[in-house]
Design an enzyme around this catalytic site. Structure first.
Site, PDB file in Angstrom:
ATOM      1  N   ASP A 679       0.760  -1.208   0.118  1.00  0.00           N
ATOM      2  CA  ASP A 679       0.021  -0.064   0.089  1.00  0.00           C
ATOM      3  C   ASP A 679       0.802   1.087  -0.063  1.00  0.00           C
ATOM      4  OD1 ASP A 679      -2.700   1.232   0.136  1.00  0.00           O
ATOM      5  OD2 ASP A 679      -1.957   2.087   2.054  1.00  0.00           O
ATOM      6  N   LYS A 683       1.569   4.509  -3.022  1.00  0.00           N
ATOM      7  CA  LYS A 683       1.436   5.890  -2.707  1.00  0.00           C
ATOM      8  C   LYS A 683       2.641   6.639  -2.868  1.00  0.00           C
ATOM      9  CE  LYS A 683      -1.809   5.193   1.175  1.00  0.00           C
ATOM     10  NZ  LYS A 683      -2.062   5.334   2.609  1.00  0.00           N
TER      11      LYS A 683
END
Length: 818
Positions: A679, A683
Site C-alpha cells: 500500500d 502511494k
C-alpha cells in the site's frame, strides 16, 4: 371581451368539465364579457381518425368504435345534464351519431377516406364537445349558446389545413356576436369553405380559432387554458426543474413553439399578434396560477434567456467543396432544389470561408434531400470541386431563446461552457443577427443532458445539481453518505450545491433513482433492490442516463472497477476515488487516464490515494505549479502502519495491535497489503509520478518486515496465527530501538529519483518521532523549503477522514463544472 380556449386534456372527463364550469362561473359573476372555444374531448380526435382508417380498410370493427364514441358523449351528457336539457341533448347527439355512422359506412363501401371526408368526420369531436358543454353551462345558470364555428370562420378548400379568409371571417364574427348577447360556446378546429363544406384548421386549430375570434372581436386578451402552468423554461419531461415563464414577447413565444414548446403553435399566434392582442397561457387544474403572459412588450430587466427548447430528431446535411467559394447563386440553387422537393429547412449555418453550407431537416427526408441536392450539383460533383452531400443522422437541435440576449455579453460563452463541462460536442451552430435565438446541433443522446446543463447554467446558476454514482457503500461510502446528508442544507444555502445520489452499488445489489435516492433509508432500499450488482451494467446505466454534472465515486480497492475508469472518463464523467490501483498500476495507464480526462475536460481526482483527507497531492502540485523544485519526499504514508508502530509500545503484543488496526478499518481487508509495504509502495509511486518521474512498482525497493511464513500464509486467519508466532521477533526490534531512545517508523522515501520503503529507527530530533494515532506525515524538501522542509501532518486513515477527502473533491468538481 375575452376569448378563452380549453384544450382536449381540460375536457377529457365530466369532472374536469365541472372544474371549467366553476372557472367560467367566476367570470360570469364578475360581469366579464367572454366567449369560449372548446376542443374535442381528450383522445376523441385520434379515435375518429382510427375509426376512419379502420373503415377505409374494410374492417367492420369501426362500428364498435363508433358505438364507444357515442357512448362516451352520452355518458358525459348524463353526468352533466338533467331533465329536459338532457332529453333534448340526447336526441340531438343521437342524430349526430347516426350521421357519423352513415358517413363511416360510406367510407367502408368506397374504401377511401378523402381529406374532404376526413375534415367532416373530425368535426364531430368539437361539435359534440361544445354542444354538451353549452347545455351544461345553462344548467349552472350561465346564459350560454352553442356556436358552430363553421358559421363564422371561412376558409379555402385546402382540406386538412385550410387557409382562412380573414376579411370575410372577421366580418362574419362581428356580425354574429353583435346580435347575440349570450356567452358563445364555440367549436374549435373547424371552419367552412364556400358552399358550406366543412374544413379544419390543421395542427393547433382550436388555439387558432380562439385567436381568430379575438382578432375579429378586438378582444382584450386571449386565454389558452391547458394542463400546464403556462409556457415553461424547458420541457418538464426532460428538465424536472423547469418553471413557468411569467412574461414573454410574441417573438420569444414563436421561437419557443418552433423549437417544440407544445402549449403554443406558431400560426395560432398570428391573428392576435397582428392586432397586438395579449395571450395568457393558463392551467385548468391550477386556475389561480397566473400562468404566462405573451405580448408585444419585452421585460428589459428579465432573464437574458427566456427559455430553452429542442427539436429531438434532425438530420444535418452538408454541402462542401472549393467550388462553392465566391460563386454567386450557390445558396439559391441549394435551397431552391429543396423547396421544389417540398422539404422544410429547420436550421442553416455557413462559415465565412464559404467552403460549406450545413442545414438541418427532418430525418425522414434526409435521403430525398441528398438526392435532390446532388442532382442539382451533379456537374460540380463530377468535376471534383464539390463533395457529395454528407448526411449526419441521430442529432438534435437545442436552442436558447430570449430578446434580452442581445444586450448581455457572455451568453454564448456560458452556453458553450455548460456544454463543454458536460462533454457535449457542438456539431453545428446557428445564430441570427437579431440574437433572439442561439441554436446548437448536438448528438441526440446528449439532448436531455444538454437541456438540463443549460437550464442550470441560465436559470439555476445559483444552484449546481451534482449527480453521484457510487460504488462501495461500506465504511467509507456509508460515512460519505452520512456526511453529505448532514451537510446538505448548508451546501445548498452557502455553496449553492445540491448533491444527489443517483446510483449506489455494493458487492451484491445496486440501486438507481434519477430523482435522487432518499438518504434517510438508502440501506433499506439498496438491500430491497431487485437488481443484482454488475459493474458493467452499473456503468452502462450511468452512461446511458447521461445526466449533467455526473461524478463517479469508487470507494473500493477493486482492480476490476479501476479497469472501467478509462471508459468512464471517455464518457465525459468525472471521477473521485480513494482506490489507488489505477494510479499506481503501469505508468502508461496512469498517463492514459490523465490524458483522457484532460481531453474530455473532466476531472480525475484521487487526493485520498495518499494521506486520506490530507492535502498531500494538492500541496505537491501547488509546489510544482508555482515553480518550486522537489528535492526529496519522505513520509509515513500509511495510516494503518502509523497506528501500528505508534502504539507498539512496551508490554503490547505486535499481533494485537495489527488486529486492532484491522478492526478499526485502518488496514486493508488483508493487513499484509499494508505490512508488506504494498500500500505504501502505491502511494510513493503516485507521489513520484506527480513530480514527473515515470516510476514503476519494480523501481521501488521494499524492506520485507514480515517473516516468510506470514507473507505466504494462505488466508487472513492463517496470517494472524503466524503473526502471533512472530511477536518475539517484532518485540526484539522494538526493544533495540527503545534502548537507543528511538522508535520504529515505516518510512517511504523518494530521493534523487530513487524510491525506497523500510522500517527505520528515528530519535526525538526527527519529525516522525512525535507521530501519534493513525497520523500520516509527509515531509517535502524543495528548493524553497530546503532549510525547514514543508510538513503535512494529520490522520491518514479511517472512514471519516477518507470520506471527508472524497466529499471535498465532489465539491471541487462541482465548482469546476460551474
Amino acid at each position: 371581451m375575452r376569448v378563452l380556449k380549453f384544450g382536449g386534456s381540460s375536457v377529457a372527463k365530466p369532472e374536469r368539465i365541472r372544474q371549467i364550469i366553476e372557472i367560467l362561473k367566476d367570470y360570469y359573476k364578475k360581469g366579464d364579457k367572454f366567449t369560449v372555444v372548446f376542443s374535442a374531448f381528450g383522445g376523441v380526435t385520434d379515435s375518429l381518425i382510427e375509426m376512419s382508417k379502420t373503415a377505409e380498410n374494410a374492417d367492420d370493427t369501426y362500428t364498435e368504435m363508433v358505438q364507444a364514441f357515442s357512448q362516451r358523449h352520452i355518458d358525459a351528457a348524463k353526468e352533466l345534464l338533467k331533465g329536459k336539457r338532457l332529453k333534448d341533448a340526447l336526441k340531438d347527439l343521437d342524430e349526430n351519431h347516426q350521421i357519423l355512422q352513415n358517413l363511416l359506412y360510406g367510407i367502408y363501401l368506397v374504401r377511401e377516406a378523402s381529406p374532404r371526408t376526413m375534415d367532416y368526420v373530425l368535426s364531430f369531436g368539437e361539435r359534440n364537445s361544445a354542444y354538451i358543454i353549452a347545455h351544461a353551462l345553462n344548467e349552472e345558470g350561465i346564459n350560454a349558446s352553442y356556436l358552430d364555428a363553421r358559421k363564422v370562420i371561412k376558409t379555402d378548400k385546402n382540406f386538412g389545413s385550410a387557409k382562412v379568409d380573414f376579411e370575410l371571417t372577421y366580418e362574419k364574427i362581428k356580425e354574429y356576436y353583435s346580435s347575440r348577447p349570450e356567452v358563445q360556446i364555440t367549436t374549435g378546429f373547424i371552419a367552412s369553405a364556400k358552399g358550406g363544406l366543412t374544413t379544419t384548421l390543421g395542427r393547433g386549430g382550436s388555439d387558432y380559432t380562439a385567436s381568430l375570434l379575438a382578432a375579429g372581436l378586438n378582444a382584450k386578451h386571449v386565454e389558452i387554458w391547458t394542463d400546464v402552468n403556462g409556457v415553461l423554461t424547458a420541457d418538464p419531461r426532460k428538465v424536472k426543474k423547469a418553471f413557468t415563464i411569467p412574461t414573454m414577447t410574441y417573438a420569444e413565444a414563436m421561437e419557443m413553439s418552433h423549437f417544440g414548446a407544445k402549449v403554443i403553435y406558431p400560426p395560432t399566434l398570428q391573428p392576435a399578434l397582428k392586432k397586438g392582442i395579449p395571450i395568457y397561457i393558463k392551467n385548468t387544474f391550477n386556475p389561480s396560477f397566473t400562468g404566462t403572459y405573451i405580448s408585444e412588450k419585452s421585460d428589459p430587466d428579465g432573464h437574458a434567456v427566456k427559455g430553452i427548447s429542442s427539436i429531438s430528431h434532425v438530420a444535418l446535411l452538408t454541402l462542401s467543396g472549393g467550388g462553392l467559394f465566391g460563386v454567386p447563386g450557390i445558396a439559391a440553387r441549394l435551397f431552391n432544389s429543396l423547396a421544389q422537393a417540398g422539404i422544410n429547412i429547420i436550421l442553416i449555418t455557413q462559415g465565412s470561408s464559404e467552403h460549406s453550407i450545413s442545414f438541418a431537416i427532418q430525418p425522414q427526408f434526409a435521403n430525398k434531400a441528398k438526392k435532390k441536392v446532388e442532382k442539382e450539383f451533379e456537374y460540380e460533383i463530377q468535376m471534383g470541386i464539390v463533395e457529395p452531400v454528407k448526411v449526419e443522422d441521430d442529432l438534435s437541435v437545442i436552442a436558447i431563446i430570449g430578446e434580452n440576449m442581445r444586450y448581455r455579453p457572455g451568453i454564448s460563452g456560458r452556453l458553450f461552457n455548460a456544454l463543454g463541462n458536460n462533454g457535449i460536442n457542438a456539431v453545428a451552430i446557428a445564430q441570427g443577427s437579431s440574437e433572439l435565438n442561439v441554436s446548437v446541433v448536438i448528438h441526440r443522446a446528449d439532448e436531455s443532458k444538454a437541456l438540463n446543463a443549460l437550464h442550470e447554467a441560465f436559470f439555476l446558476s445559483e444552484t449546481r445539481e451534482l449527480h453521484i454514482f457510487m460504488v462501495g457503500v461500506g465504511l467509507i461510502g456509508g460515512t460519505l453518505i452520512k456526511q453529505i446528508k448532514e451537510q446538505a442544507q448548508f451546501l445548498k444555502e452557502n455553496q449553492s450545491i445540491e448533491i444527489k445520489f443517483v446510483g449506489l452499488s455494493n458487492s451484491k445489489k445496486m440501486l438507481f433513482d434519477t430523482d435522487g435516492i432518499d438518504l434517510k433509508n438508502w440501506k433499506k432500499k439498496l438491500m430491497a433492490s431487485k437488481e443484482e450488482a454488475n459493474m458493467s451494467i452499473f456503468i452502462d446505466k450511468m452512461k446511458n442516463l447521461n445526466l449533467s454534472n455526473t461524478i463517479f465515486i469508487d470507494n473500493t480497492a477493486n482492480t476490476g472497477i479501476a479497469n472501467h475508469y478509462e471508459s468512464i472518463l471517455d464518457a465525459s464523467i468525472s471521477i473521485s476515488t480513494p482506490n489507488k490501483i489505477a494510479t499506481s498500476s503501469s505508468y502508461l495507464k496512469y498517463q492514459r487516464l490523465k490524458t483522457i480526462a484532460k481531453k474530455r475536460g473532466v476531472q480525475f481526482m484521487y487526493e485520498t490515494n495518499v494521506g486520506a483527507g490530507l492535502p498531500v497531492i494538492s500541496t505537491l502540485r501547488d509546489l510544482i505549479n508555482s515553480g518550486d523544485r522537489i528535492l526529496k519526499i519522505e513520509g509515513v504514508l500509511s495510516g494503518s502502519l502509523s497506528f501500528i508502530f505508534n502504539n507498539f509500545n512496551e508490554g503490547v503484543q505486535f499481533s494485537d495491535i495489527v488486529k486492532k488496526a484491522k478492526k478499526l478499518g485502518y488496514t486493508e481487508p488483508d493487513p499484509r497489503v499494508d505490512l508488506n509495504g504494498i500500500d505504501v509502495r502505491r502511494k510513493i509511486i503516485i507521489l513520484a509520478r506527480e513530480t514527473g518521474l515515470p516510476l514503476e512498482a519494480t523501481d521501488v525497493k521494499i524492506e520485507n518486515i514480515l517473516p516468510k511464513a506470514c507473507r505466504e500464509a494462505e488466508t487472513v486467519d492463517d496470517f494472524f496465527k503466524e503473526v502471533e508466532k512472530a511477536n518475539a521477533t517484532f518485540e526484539k526490534k522494538r526493544a533495540k530501538a527503545a534502548s537507543k531512545g528511538k522508535v520504529l517508523r515505516m518510512i517511504a522515501s523518494l530521493d534523487k529519483g530513487k524510491a525506497s520503503i523500510g522500517l527505520k529507527e528515528v530519535d526525538d530530533s526527527h519529525p516522525f518521532y512525535s507521530l501519534s494515532g493513525s497520523d500520516n506525515m509527509i515531509v517535502f524538501t524543495t528548493e524553497r523549503y530546503k532549510e525547514r522542509p514543508l510538513v503535512v501532518r494529520g490522520p491518514g486513515a479511517g472512514a471519516e477522514v477518507t470520506a471527508a477527502g472524497v466529499f471535498a473533491e465532489i465539491i471541487t468538481i462541482g465548482n469546476l463544472l460551474s
